[in-house]
Design an enzyme around this catalytic site. Structure first.
Site, PDB file in Angstrom:
ATOM      1  N   ARG A  10       0.411  48.398  37.288  1.00 53.50           N
ATOM      2  CA  ARG A  10      -0.108  47.348  36.412  1.00 53.50           C
ATOM      3  C   ARG A  10      -1.633  47.342  36.375  1.00 53.50           C
ATOM      4  O   ARG A  10      -2.236  46.634  35.577  1.00 53.50           O
ATOM      5  CB  ARG A  10       0.389  45.974  36.877  1.00 53.50           C
ATOM      6  CG  ARG A  10       1.886  45.806  36.869  1.00 53.50           C
ATOM      7  CD  ARG A  10       2.342  44.443  37.396  1.00 53.50           C
ATOM      8  NE  ARG A  10       1.940  43.351  36.526  1.00 53.50           N
ATOM      9  CZ  ARG A  10       1.069  42.426  36.847  1.00 53.50           C
ATOM     10  NH1 ARG A  10       0.474  42.443  38.014  1.00 53.50           N
ATOM     11  NH2 ARG A  10       0.766  41.449  36.016  1.00 53.50           N
TER      12      ARG A  10
ATOM     13  N   ARG B   3      -9.861  36.027  47.156  1.00 49.79           N
ATOM     14  CA  ARG B   3     -10.817  35.862  46.070  1.00 49.79           C
ATOM     15  C   ARG B   3     -11.360  34.438  46.066  1.00 49.79           C
ATOM     16  O   ARG B   3     -10.814  33.547  46.723  1.00 49.79           O
ATOM     17  CB  ARG B   3     -10.169  36.172  44.715  1.00 49.79           C
ATOM     18  CG  ARG B   3      -8.990  35.280  44.344  1.00 49.79           C
ATOM     19  CD  ARG B   3      -8.365  35.743  43.028  1.00 49.79           C
ATOM     20  NE  ARG B   3      -7.253  34.888  42.612  1.00 49.79           N
ATOM     21  CZ  ARG B   3      -6.572  35.041  41.478  1.00 49.79           C
ATOM     22  NH1 ARG B   3      -6.896  36.004  40.639  1.00 49.79           N
ATOM     23  NH2 ARG B   3      -5.580  34.221  41.178  1.00 49.79           N
TER      24      ARG B   3
ATOM     25  N   GLU C 175      -9.101  31.513  48.014  1.00 49.62           N
ATOM     26  CA  GLU C 175      -7.663  31.686  47.867  1.00 49.62           C
ATOM     27  C   GLU C 175      -7.127  32.544  49.008  1.00 49.62           C
ATOM     28  O   GLU C 175      -7.601  33.660  49.242  1.00 49.62           O
ATOM     29  CB  GLU C 175      -7.384  32.351  46.515  1.00 49.62           C
ATOM     30  CG  GLU C 175      -5.969  32.246  46.035  1.00 49.62           C
ATOM     31  CD  GLU C 175      -5.846  32.663  44.575  1.00 49.62           C
ATOM     32  OE1 GLU C 175      -5.088  33.620  44.317  1.00 49.62           O
ATOM     33  OE2 GLU C 175      -6.517  32.049  43.713  1.00 49.62           O
TER      34      GLU C 175
END
Length: 381
Positions: free
Chosen positions: A171, A277, A298
């Site tokens: 991805r 992040r 996070e």
């Protein structure tokens, strides 16, 4: 038909709206005190910034019908997701592009030169990559893998990249030009008034009755002719075969004056930085002006019974368990399983909406003809 939608996220809202427009009575129950599920947005009282409460969501799609659908309920503003990453004491652009390659290796390569350069560093002995690590080593080589993927992936998934399937990395593109747009989709944007306004608009129909702070119990199902289940698949069966594995996220907020990091998303690729992040939410709405800012560090970890599930793990053990639950679901009656949790798959928002739209068409036909409704409009396996 009396339809019960368990969950007021995108899947329940979109499917419920289509059935309501077809004349069915739809009751939506939601255990939380708000609609929109994990894409819920709300204003921060201190800064006035629109916050993506459960982490950032950027809408992107190549499906013109889905784009027409969402923009029909709330105005969207243009938005391009441009991600940066801090690694080894420097800041780089993601996805890996020609600027990233030239900056990282101290080169001034043209596209064809960069392509040959990266191929020369790749491990071409790997013919058929089976793991995340093999996929990275085969296509970008050890240096870029160590800097941008290895540490971040270990933190995000809580395991070695050797244990993850190669499909996860597929991805993430590598570009041999200077395009730093994270997504390559034709339609990209952000709802001007937040995702909660979008879902509230979808649910605003006289045949839809919404009940917040209302956990599911059997009494709700007994009053309905059909149930749309958008919660966790294993939760519907009270985890009788065991719990499917998820990763969850913890958010550590902090506020500052002005502009903290100059971008919406800054990844941290080094393994010794505990968070994955930092997101600065005022940059998700660049058309607004705020003197102060709110950011979130996070952290990813294993999802416990009382946590909010985010990412299905889908490794070998979970896939075997998933098969048991799919079999149980196929033997159930009067229920359709939808969405990321209901089908135990990672879904982008546009795919979620498309599948909900398609599921509604199947359900409408089933209700009209008296044929058995689909249990899984889209198979989890």
């Amino acid at each position: 038909m009396k339809v019960l939608s368990v969950g007021a996220g995108l899947s329940g809202a979109v499917t419920g709206r289509a059935l309501a427009e077809a004349g069915h009575q739809v009751t939506v129950i939601e255990a939380r005190d708000h609609v929109a599920g994990n894409c819920h947005t709300a204003r921060d009282a201190q800064t006035g910034v629109m916050v993506h409460t459960f982490g950032p969501h950027i809408f992107h799609t190549d499906d013109p019908q889905v784009w027409e659908y969402v923009t029909g309920f709330t105005p969207f503003k243009p938005y391009k997701n441009r991600v940066k990453t801090t690694s080894q004491g420097a800041v780089f652009s993601l996805p890996i592009n020609l600027h990233t390659i030239n900056q990282f290796f101290g080169k001034t390569l043209r596209p064809d030169e960069a392509r040959a350069f990266i191929e020369g560093r790749a491990d071409t002995s790997i013919d058929d990559p089976q793991s995340f690590e093999e996929q990275a080593l085969r296509f970008v080589g050890p240096e870029l893998y160590e800097a941008f993927f290895k540490g971040y992936t270990e933190k995000q998934w809580g395991c070695s990249p050797r244990e993850l399937p190669a499909a996860i990395l597929k991805r993430l593109p590598v570009r041999f030009n200077y395009d730093d747009d994270y997504f390559a989709h034709r339609f990209q944007g952000m709802p001007e008034h937040g995702y909660t306004a979008l879902v509230e608009g979808i649910l605003d129909h006289p045949n839809i009755d919404v009940h917040l702070s209302t956990p599911f119990d059997e009494a709700h199902a007994a009053r309905a002719d059909h149930v749309l289940w958008t919660g966790a698949l294993d939760a519907y069966f009270a985890h009788r075969h065991g719990r499917l594995g998820y990763r969850t996220l913890d958010f550590e907020p902090f506020r500052a004056t002005g502009d903290y990091q100059g971008c919406a998303v800054m990844n941290y690729g080094d393994a010794d930085v505990p968070f994955t992040r930092i997101t600065e939410h005022k940059h998700f709405a660049p058309w607004e002006d705020h003197a102060d800012t709110i950011c979130f560090r996070e952290f990813s970890r294993e999802c416990g019974p009382d946590d909010t599930p985010y990412y299905p793990i889908r490794l070998v053990e979970e896939k075997a368990l998933l098969g048991d639950y799919v079999k149980a679901a196929e033997e159930a009656r009067g229920v359709t399983f939808l969405g990321r949790l209901g089908t135990y798959r990672y879904l982008d928002m546009d795919v979620t909406i498309r599948e909900a739209m398609d599921a509604a068409e199947l359900l409408k036909t089933a209700f009209e003809t008296g044929t058995p409704p689909p249990v899984f409009p889209k198979s989890p396996l």
